[in-house]
Design a protein around this motif. Structure first.
Motif, PDB file in Angstrom:
ATOM      1  N   ARG A  82       4.719   0.277  -4.261  1.00  0.00           N
ATOM      2  CA  ARG A  82       3.094   0.545  -3.893  1.00  0.00           C
ATOM      3  C   ARG A  82       2.069  -0.416  -4.061  1.00  0.00           C
ATOM      4  O   ARG A  82       1.139  -0.791  -5.246  1.00  0.00           O
ATOM      5  N   ASP A  84      -0.987  -3.315  -2.148  1.00  0.00           N
ATOM      6  CA  ASP A  84      -1.560  -3.754  -1.352  1.00  0.00           C
ATOM      7  C   ASP A  84      -1.020  -5.029  -0.449  1.00  0.00           C
ATOM      8  O   ASP A  84      -0.427  -5.840  -0.754  1.00  0.00           O
ATOM      9  N   LEU A  85      -1.013  -4.504   0.966  1.00  0.00           N
ATOM     10  CA  LEU A  85      -0.186  -5.674   1.361  1.00  0.00           C
ATOM     11  C   LEU A  85      -0.462  -6.553   1.699  1.00  0.00           C
ATOM     12  O   LEU A  85      -0.789  -8.061   1.940  1.00  0.00           O
ATOM     13  N   TRP A 207       7.221   0.176  11.264  1.00  0.00           N
ATOM     14  CA  TRP A 207       5.742   0.936  10.865  1.00  0.00           C
ATOM     15  C   TRP A 207       5.812   2.165  11.152  1.00  0.00           C
ATOM     16  O   TRP A 207       4.576   2.674  11.229  1.00  0.00           O
ATOM     17  N   THR A 211       4.116   5.513   8.931  1.00  0.00           N
ATOM     18  CA  THR A 211       3.218   5.843   9.650  1.00  0.00           C
ATOM     19  C   THR A 211       2.569   7.142  10.295  1.00  0.00           C
ATOM     20  O   THR A 211       2.712   7.664  10.016  1.00  0.00           O
ATOM     21  N   ARG A 266       2.342   3.045   2.506  1.00  0.00           N
ATOM     22  CA  ARG A 266       0.945   2.273   2.969  1.00  0.00           C
ATOM     23  C   ARG A 266      -0.048   3.828   3.115  1.00  0.00           C
ATOM     24  O   ARG A 266      -1.070   3.859   2.321  1.00  0.00           O
ATOM     25  N   GLN A 267       0.508   5.190   4.047  1.00  0.00           N
ATOM     26  CA  GLN A 267      -0.267   5.928   3.863  1.00  0.00           C
ATOM     27  C   GLN A 267      -0.379   6.551   2.535  1.00  0.00           C
ATOM     28  O   GLN A 267      -1.831   7.210   3.191  1.00  0.00           O
ATOM     29  N   LYS A 270      -3.227   4.902   0.934  1.00  0.00           N
ATOM     30  CA  LYS A 270      -4.855   5.096   2.160  1.00  0.00           C
ATOM     31  C   LYS A 270      -5.592   6.513   1.530  1.00  0.00           C
ATOM     32  O   LYS A 270      -6.500   6.313   1.210  1.00  0.00           O
TER      33      LYS A 270
END
Length: 434
Positions: A82, A84-85, A207, A211, A266-267, A270
């Motif tokens: 977890r 950020d890219l 991805w 997502t 990632r979702q 956000k």
């Protein structure tokens, strides 16, 4: 009937003993993988004779089981990350899964070609099988929770998630040198395009599905009160979809599954923000879980944490089952593992090739000297090496792989015991000084 009853007793007793004694095992310089490996050896041909694995006859089944277990672990690791890219920690991942692995393969190839006298194809195949680190057995090295940004843990965890797929092109090149046709292998340019396509398609599919699934399910839950519960089905379904879709288009499916886990997390990031998901959900009572799944502020954290929890639980079953199988293989071939010609390449991997690749690739990175040294040592080999052994045996046959089998199995055994017994001690000392 007696044998069947005995197996139920053995498996049940092993599971209960590990559940009860897990804390005790964690306090000692040992791991569950050690226990399972020893149990498999005792059940195998050298002792009780209750579990006899025929790698020749059962190779397709064993490869499928190992493959299924490995992708569950890769998905779980992806969901742990977890971060950020844009975070510089991901550069450590790329260094270890790219240059470090290639340097390790190069060093091992030289040792196998000149030291063992293998032809170029088998030498490269041995190096490529042993180069990637293992995601299943690296529980002690993994980030402790989603959002853990400790550099060493993050680097080792993400490396294990990515380099199993990143090793695929090298395995295919090695098989092509052994005379096995693979996609595009008839021409260097088409093969380069096949590699580029394999990487790109895996990233896009992983991805998109990671997502898309979480967006779809959370919308159904928060807007229509549908798709509630069964996070285990969602997790396994997403893993299977990502893996199968990538295989169909000849992509590197291990990478797709790992990226699907990263994309799903990632979702959640956000939607949830900087606050860790376990803190977001800490006020949710057991009887309020269905309400939390429908709450727009909690839904993403709820689905991510539950899917990750299920995947980690499945991973424990994978570790038990596959290490017992590996133990049985060791039991059948233990005499072959005792030759110096088998042992020295493994020691070369642990003490020269891996540290060399890791150290050189991390020059100029954010890691200090101590962290680089630990990353060079703590590169476990296990289920991923066993999978590529079975994959190579299935594709190239025993005539090509027979001489490699003892070295690969010996690497797994020595890694389980050497790395497993030292990992907790070294990490505890390292973390106590941070």
């Amino acid at each position: 009937m007696v044998i069947e009853s005995l197996w139920f007793l053995i498996v049940g007793a092993l599971m209960i003993l590990m559940a009860i004694g897990r804390k005790f095992v964690e306090r000692l310089p040992m791991t569950g993988a050690m226990v399972y490996l020893v149990v498999g050896f005792l059940l195998g041909p050298a002792c009780a004779g209750l579990l006899t694995i025929d790698l020749q006859c059962d190779v397709a089944l064993l490869r499928t089981l190992t493959e299924a277990g490995l992708i569950v672990s890769l998905f779980a690791i992806g969901m742990y990350l977890r971060i950020d890219l844009s975070n510089p920690l991901w550069r450590l991942t790329l260094r270890l899964a790219g240059p470090a692995m290639l340097i390790t393969i190069g060093a091992l190839f030289v040792a196998a070609y000149w030291g063992l006298g293998l032809a170029a194809g088998p030498a490269l195949l041995l190096a490529s099988v042993l180069a990637p680190t293992d995601p299943v057995l690296a529980n002690e090295l993994r980030v402790e929770e989603a959002g853990d940004d400790e550099p060493l843990r993050f680097a080792l965890s993400s490396e294990g998630g990515l380099n199993d797929g990143a090793a695929s092109p090298m395995v295919y090149i090695a098989l092509a040198l052994c005379g096995v046709h693979t996609l595009g292998s008839s021409n260097p340019w088409t093969f380069a395009l096949a590699i580029a396509w394999g990487l790109a398609s895996a990233a896009i599919i992983g991805w998109a599905l990671g997502t898309g699934i979480v967006v779809l399910v959370t919308k159904l839950r928060t807007h229509y009160d549908h798709a509630l519960g069964l996070e285990g089905f969602l997790a396994l379904g997403l893993v299977a979809l990502a893996y199968g879709a990538t295989l169909i288009v000849d992509g590197y499916a291990f990478i797709a599954v790992f990226i699907a886990g990263v994309a799903l997390r990632r979702q959640e990031m956000k939607a949830t923000g900087e606050k860790p998901p376990n803190e977001v959900l800490e006020s949710v009572e057991r009887g309020q879980r269905e309400e939390a799944a429908k709450d727009p502020e909690l839904a993403h954290a709820y689905i991510a944490e539950n899917m990750m929890g299920f995947s980690v639980e499945m991973e424990r079953f994978v570790e038990l089952g596959l290490m017992v199988i590996v133990g049985s293989v060791v039991s059948a071939h233990w005499q072959e593992l005792l030759h110096w010609s088998v042992i020295w390449p493994v020691l070369f991997l642990f003490f020269v090739a891996r540290p060399l690749g890791s150290s050189l690739s991390l020059v100029g990175s954010s890691m200090d000297r101590h962290q680089r040294a630990l990353s060079g040592w703590l590169g476990l080999r296990g289920v991923s090496a066993f999978y590529y052994l079975l994959f190579s045996l299935e594709k190239a046959g025993s005539a090509t792989v027979a001489n490699l089998l003892p070295v690969i199995v010996a690497a797994i055994v020595l890694s389980v015991f050497l790395h497993g017994s030292s990992a907790t001690i070294l990490l505890d000392r390292y973390l106590s000084k941070r």
